[in-house]
Design a protein around this motif. Structure first.
Motif, PDB file in Angstrom:
ATOM      1  N   ASN A 163      51.582  42.497  40.433  1.00  0.00           N
ATOM      2  CA  ASN A 163      51.368  43.116  41.743  1.00  0.00           C
ATOM      3  C   ASN A 163      50.965  42.072  42.797  1.00  0.00           C
ATOM      4  O   ASN A 163      50.646  42.425  43.933  1.00  0.00           O
ATOM      5  CB  ASN A 163      50.270  44.182  41.637  1.00  0.00           C
ATOM      6  N   GLY A 164      50.937  40.794  42.381  1.00  0.00           N
ATOM      7  CA  GLY A 164      50.640  39.710  43.312  1.00  0.00           C
ATOM      8  C   GLY A 164      49.176  39.425  43.527  1.00  0.00           C
ATOM      9  O   GLY A 164      48.808  38.736  44.488  1.00  0.00           O
ATOM     10  N   VAL A 165      48.305  39.933  42.644  1.00  0.00           N
ATOM     11  CA  VAL A 165      46.860  39.732  42.788  1.00  0.00           C
ATOM     12  C   VAL A 165      46.457  38.430  42.086  1.00  0.00           C
ATOM     13  O   VAL A 165      46.766  38.226  40.912  1.00  0.00           O
ATOM     14  CB  VAL A 165      46.062  40.908  42.190  1.00  0.00           C
ATOM     15  N   ALA A 166      45.775  37.548  42.811  1.00  0.00           N
ATOM     16  CA  ALA A 166      45.261  36.317  42.216  1.00  0.00           C
ATOM     17  C   ALA A 166      43.998  36.625  41.426  1.00  0.00           C
ATOM     18  O   ALA A 166      43.081  37.277  41.938  1.00  0.00           O
ATOM     19  CB  ALA A 166      44.969  35.284  43.297  1.00  0.00           C
ATOM     20  N   LEU A 167      43.945  36.184  40.176  1.00  0.00           N
ATOM     21  CA  LEU A 167      42.830  36.490  39.284  1.00  0.00           C
ATOM     22  C   LEU A 167      41.972  35.248  39.066  1.00  0.00           C
ATOM     23  O   LEU A 167      42.480  34.178  38.718  1.00  0.00           O
ATOM     24  CB  LEU A 167      43.358  36.998  37.940  1.00  0.00           C
ATOM     25  N   ASN A 168      40.668  35.416  39.233  1.00  0.00           N
ATOM     26  CA  ASN A 168      39.728  34.306  39.088  1.00  0.00           C
ATOM     27  C   ASN A 168      38.621  34.731  38.129  1.00  0.00           C
ATOM     28  O   ASN A 168      37.870  35.667  38.418  1.00  0.00           O
ATOM     29  CB  ASN A 168      39.127  33.945  40.447  1.00  0.00           C
ATOM     30  N   PHE A 169      38.542  34.053  36.984  1.00  0.00           N
ATOM     31  CA  PHE A 169      37.593  34.427  35.942  1.00  0.00           C
ATOM     32  C   PHE A 169      36.587  33.306  35.700  1.00  0.00           C
ATOM     33  O   PHE A 169      36.977  32.144  35.528  1.00  0.00           O
ATOM     34  CB  PHE A 169      38.310  34.697  34.611  1.00  0.00           C
ATOM     35  N   ILE A 170      35.307  33.643  35.668  1.00  0.00           N
ATOM     36  CA  ILE A 170      34.280  32.763  35.113  1.00  0.00           C
ATOM     37  C   ILE A 170      33.792  33.433  33.839  1.00  0.00           C
ATOM     38  O   ILE A 170      33.237  34.534  33.878  1.00  0.00           O
ATOM     39  CB  ILE A 170      33.117  32.545  36.088  1.00  0.00           C
ATOM     40  N   LEU A 171      34.019  32.769  32.703  1.00  0.00           N
ATOM     41  CA  LEU A 171      33.723  33.361  31.410  1.00  0.00           C
ATOM     42  C   LEU A 171      32.490  32.714  30.783  1.00  0.00           C
ATOM     43  O   LEU A 171      32.285  31.496  30.900  1.00  0.00           O
ATOM     44  CB  LEU A 171      34.920  33.174  30.466  1.00  0.00           C
TER      45      LEU A 171
END
Length: 261
Positions: A163-171
């Motif tokens: 859907n074009g959403v940029a995903l940013n994860f801090i794990l």
């Protein structure tokens, strides 16, 4: 005899609300009556008290704050909005650990706006929050700081990416090691995707997760005794995205970017 200023502002909900409404701009009587949902006979005596104490003045039919009024309102407005945040459910806030929030963001916690405590039924523990997910799909970016991921995180992430959403994860580090062990192939695909950024935080996280889209911020906190709780907060203030993004940036500065397996 003049009232004490604290009495003028805080002993009348109507007077306090007049000041808060006028904080944004001058208003005429009809607009004040509509915004405050009251009658002229109830409003006029309170405006008169504010005028007598030099907090409000009227000119050409417009009521506005005086210099003193604006100074005081700019002090009480953050307090009022902060109270509103905790008034959502003071028992939840009071029984959960919030010291992980850095002091500069604790001072701005009013930006979260109204927060709803979500209490999923035992049969819904692994269901996503549809309202939050739909808002994420409409966002350009999604930010997560977390100690765990939803069982269907890969499918959900792929749908958002498509859907074009940029995903940013801090794990959390333990979560990262678990993903390396059990979801190696999926991680490899995500790392190579230009819409995905993954970071690992090396220290202990004293919360379950903070998840942010451009419309809402979701927080799942540990109880004060460190127990996990299935309840979480969904906050929808107009500045909740800015607050959530800033807490992401706070944890990002000590996190390690992952660019390869």
């Amino acid at each position: 005899m003049k009232k004490q200023m604290l009495d003028v502002i805080f002993t009348s909900e109507k007077r306090k609300n007049i000041l808060l409404v006028l904080r944004d701009r001058p208003e005429n009587m009809d607009t004040l009556l509509r915004l405050l949902d009251t009658k002229r006979t109830a409003l006029l005596p309170q405006i008169r008290i504010l005028e007598e104490h030099h907090l409000v003045t009227v000119s050409d039919g417009l009521y506005k704050l005086t210099t003193i009024g604006r100074l005081l309102v700019n002090q009480i407005f953050p307090l009022q909005t902060t109270i509103n945040v905790f008034d959502t459910d003071i028992d939840y806030w009071g029984t959960h650990f919030i010291d992980f929030i850095p002091s500069h963001l604790m001072k701005r916690i009013d930006e979260l706006g109204p927060c709803e405590v979500i209490k999923p039924h035992v049969t819904e523990l692994y269901d996503i929050n549809r309202e939050f997910y739909d808002a994420t799909r409409k966002s350009q970016s999604h930010y997560v700081v977390t100690t765990f991921l939803h069982p269907n995180f890969a499918e959900l992430a792929i749908e958002l990416i498509n859907n074009g959403v940029a995903l940013n994860f801090i794990l959390a580090q333990d979560l990262w090691h678990n993903l390396l062990k059990n979801h190696n192939a999926v991680l490899s695909d995500f790392i190579q995707n230009e819409l995905v950024n993954i970071f690992v935080y090396p220290e202990k996280m004293d919360f379950q997760f903070v998840s942010i889209n451009e419309y809402q911020t979701m927080l799942a906190l540990f109880k004060n005794n460190s127990e996990v709780d299935t309840k979480y907060l969904l906050c929808k203030g107009k500045d909740s995205f800015r607050w959530g993004k800033d807490i992401f940036e706070y944890y990002l500065k000590d996190s390690t970017p992952i660019s390869e397996m």
